[in-house]
Design an enzyme around this catalytic site. Structure first.
Site, PDB file in Angstrom:
ATOM      1  N   GLY A  62       0.866  -1.178   0.000  1.00 19.11           N
ATOM      2  CA  GLY A  62       0.000   0.000   0.000  1.00 19.11           C
ATOM      3  C   GLY A  62       0.903   1.228   0.000  1.00 19.11           C
TER       4      GLY A  62
ATOM      5  CG  ASN B  69      -5.458   1.898  -6.979  1.00 23.33           C
ATOM      6  OD1 ASN B  69      -4.652   1.978  -6.046  1.00 23.33           O
ATOM      7  ND2 ASN B  69      -6.639   1.324  -6.833  1.00 23.33           N
ATOM      8  CE  LYS B  70      -2.452  -4.164  -6.315  1.00 19.44           C
ATOM      9  NZ  LYS B  70      -1.080  -4.590  -6.707  1.00 19.44           N
TER      10      LYS B  70
ATOM     11  NE  ARG C 120       5.341  -3.517  -4.542  1.00 21.93           N
ATOM     12  CZ  ARG C 120       4.026  -3.602  -4.302  1.00 21.93           C
ATOM     13  NH1 ARG C 120       3.568  -3.370  -3.095  1.00 21.93           N
ATOM     14  NH2 ARG C 120       3.178  -3.900  -5.264  1.00 21.93           N
TER      15      ARG C 120
ATOM     16  CG  ASP D  90      -0.163   2.102  -5.793  1.00 21.34           C
ATOM     17  OD1 ASP D  90      -1.326   1.691  -5.955  1.00 21.34           O
ATOM     18  OD2 ASP D  90       0.599   1.677  -4.913  1.00 21.34           O
TER      19      ASP D  90
HETATM   20  O1  MRU Z   1       0.491  -3.954  -4.552  1.00 20.45           O
HETATM   21  P1  MRU Z   1      -0.096  -3.202  -3.391  1.00 20.45           P
HETATM   22  O2  MRU Z   1      -0.891  -4.055  -2.471  1.00 20.45           O
HETATM   23  O3  MRU Z   1       0.958  -2.386  -2.673  1.00 20.45           O
HETATM   24  O4  MRU Z   1      -1.094  -2.173  -4.070  1.00 20.45           O
HETATM   25  C1  MRU Z   1      -1.856  -1.323  -3.262  1.00 20.45           C
HETATM   26  C2  MRU Z   1      -2.789  -0.458  -4.012  1.00 20.45           C
HETATM   27  O5  MRU Z   1      -2.883  -0.491  -5.207  1.00 20.45           O
HETATM   28  C3  MRU Z   1      -3.555   0.543  -3.192  1.00 20.45           C
HETATM   29  O6  MRU Z   1      -4.817   0.768  -3.734  1.00 20.45           O
HETATM   30  C4  MRU Z   1      -2.780   1.865  -3.170  1.00 20.45           C
HETATM   31  O7  MRU Z   1      -1.445   1.647  -2.787  1.00 20.45           O
HETATM   32  C5  MRU Z   1      -3.382   2.857  -2.262  1.00 20.45           C
HETATM   33  S1  MRU Z   1      -3.204   2.389  -0.578  1.00 20.45           S
HETATM   34  C6  MRU Z   1      -3.843   3.618   0.405  1.00 20.45           C
END
Ligand code: MRU
Length: 351
Positions: free
Chosen positions: A46, A246-247, A88, A236
């Site tokens: 996140g 975002n995801k 990342r 992100d």
């Molecule tokens: O791969 P991740 O679990 O780090 O991805 C997280 C996301 O895409 C969240 O939606 C994003 O980081 C926002 S968290 C407040």
């Protein structure tokens, strides 16, 4: 309260998100290399949580240093930051946090080494506290956009577990519920890593917020059936023109939202806005291990040798975003102007 990560006398302590929802266990990192590792392996994940974790990891590394001159300490800091930056690539909060720790070092480098070390630890703790406060402010702003009752869909986990606490998208939902709104959350399971079914459902159940988990391919049908009044997700990285990384799967949700006339909101702190990035095409997208797609719970789901794609994020063009909710308020299109103006109001960081 969920303690996603915290500075302790023993090191930086993380709830192990790879083990949730069936095991609530914690990992304590004593070195910056270990922190980089927990970011890479998604023990912590996140965007805002990655940023705070990196800051604490850097503070840990500097604190462990044996350097006897400020010049040597600075060389070690650069090495630690370089290593942290390779964990990342998509969440800009990581690079924002690294930059902030480097700036802090420059401001206090005239002090004795012990005080520099202490200053960096304090800075990372301040970032932790600021993140929670930002999420609570985002919640207050965003709650006004939530329906007074009905379904709200979210994708991935943008909750307490993705931040220092309270959450961005889930912070908005939490604040709306605290105000008495009768919200029922629809949580996309979020293949392949299952942040929705494992993490979002876990933390909302803990808070007693009614939640239904759906597989990702059910979201369109739920919208068409009138079960969803609004959508709120995290981010992100937000480019200067308002495009949102975002995801993976967020883009699909946003397009379906437009088709069904449902507002699609993004909740994120200012640290997620990257004004140096002109548009979504320039956002680096992390490619993860194909095994996350080929296996579920350790069981192989596809034939040997088949080709696999596993981008961890996608980009939603700004035209699908009804509003961006930040700790400084809500902004709408045209984002090129509204985001610039918002960033310009940013308060100066105290020494
Ligand atoms: O791969 P991740 O679990 O780090 O991805 C997280 C996301 O895409 C969240 O939606 C994003 O980081 C926002 S968290 C407040």
């Amino acid at each position: 309260m969920i303690q996603t990560l915290e500075w302790t006398d023993q090191g930086v302590r993380f709830i192990d998100q790879t083990k949730l929802p069936t095991e609530e266990t914690y990992v304590t990192c004593k070195t910056h290399e270990q922190v980089a590792d927990v970011i890479r392996t998604m023990v912590v994940r996140g965007a805002p949580a990655i940023g705070v974790a990196a800051a604490m990891g850097i503070a840990l590394g500097v604190n462990n240093s044996k350097a006897e001159t400020v010049g040597d300490l600075k060389r070690e800091l650069d090495q630690i930051c370089d290593n942290m930056g390779k964990t990342r690539p998509t969440a800009v909060n990581l690079f924002w946090a690294i930059h902030r720790m480097q700036e802090k070092f420059e401001r206090i480098r005239i002090r004795p080494i012990a005080q520099i070390k202490q200053g960096l630890v304090e800075e990372s703790k301040r970032m932790h506290a600021e993140d929670i406060a930002a999420n609570q402010a985002m919640g207050r702003h965003g709650a006004t956009l939530m329906p007074s009752e009905g379904g709200v869909l979210t994708h991935c986990n943008a909750g307490a577990l993705a931040t220092a606490g309270y959450g961005t998208a889930l912070g908005v939902i939490r604040a709306a519920v605290e105000q008495g709104k009768k919200i029922h959350v629809y949580a996309d399971e979020t293949r392949p890593f299952l942040q929705g079914s494992r993490l979002t459902a876990w933390e909302l159940m803990k808070d007693g917020i009614p939640t239904t988990v759906i597989s990702d391919n059910m979201a369109g049908a739920m919208m068409k059936q009138g079960k969803i009044g609004a959508i709120v997700v995290g981010a992100d990285r937000i480019a200067a023109n308002g495009d949102v990384a975002n995801k993976i799967g967020t883009y699909t949700v946003a397009v379906l939202a437009k088709e069904n006339g449902i507002p699609f909101y993004v909740a994120a702190p200012i640290s997620t806005v990257d004004l140096a990035c002109p548009d979504g095409d320039k956002i680096p997208i992390e490619q993860r291990n194909p095994r996350e797609v080929t296996h579920i719970g350790g069981k192989q789901m596809v034939p040997d040798g088949v080709s696999i794609e596993n981008p961890a994020f996608d980009v939603t063009p700004a035209r699908y975003v009804a509003a961006i909710i930040t700790e400084r308020g809500i902004v709408r299109a045209p984002y090129l102007e509204s985001l610039q103006k918002l960033a310009g109001t940013e308060a100066k960081v105290e020494v």
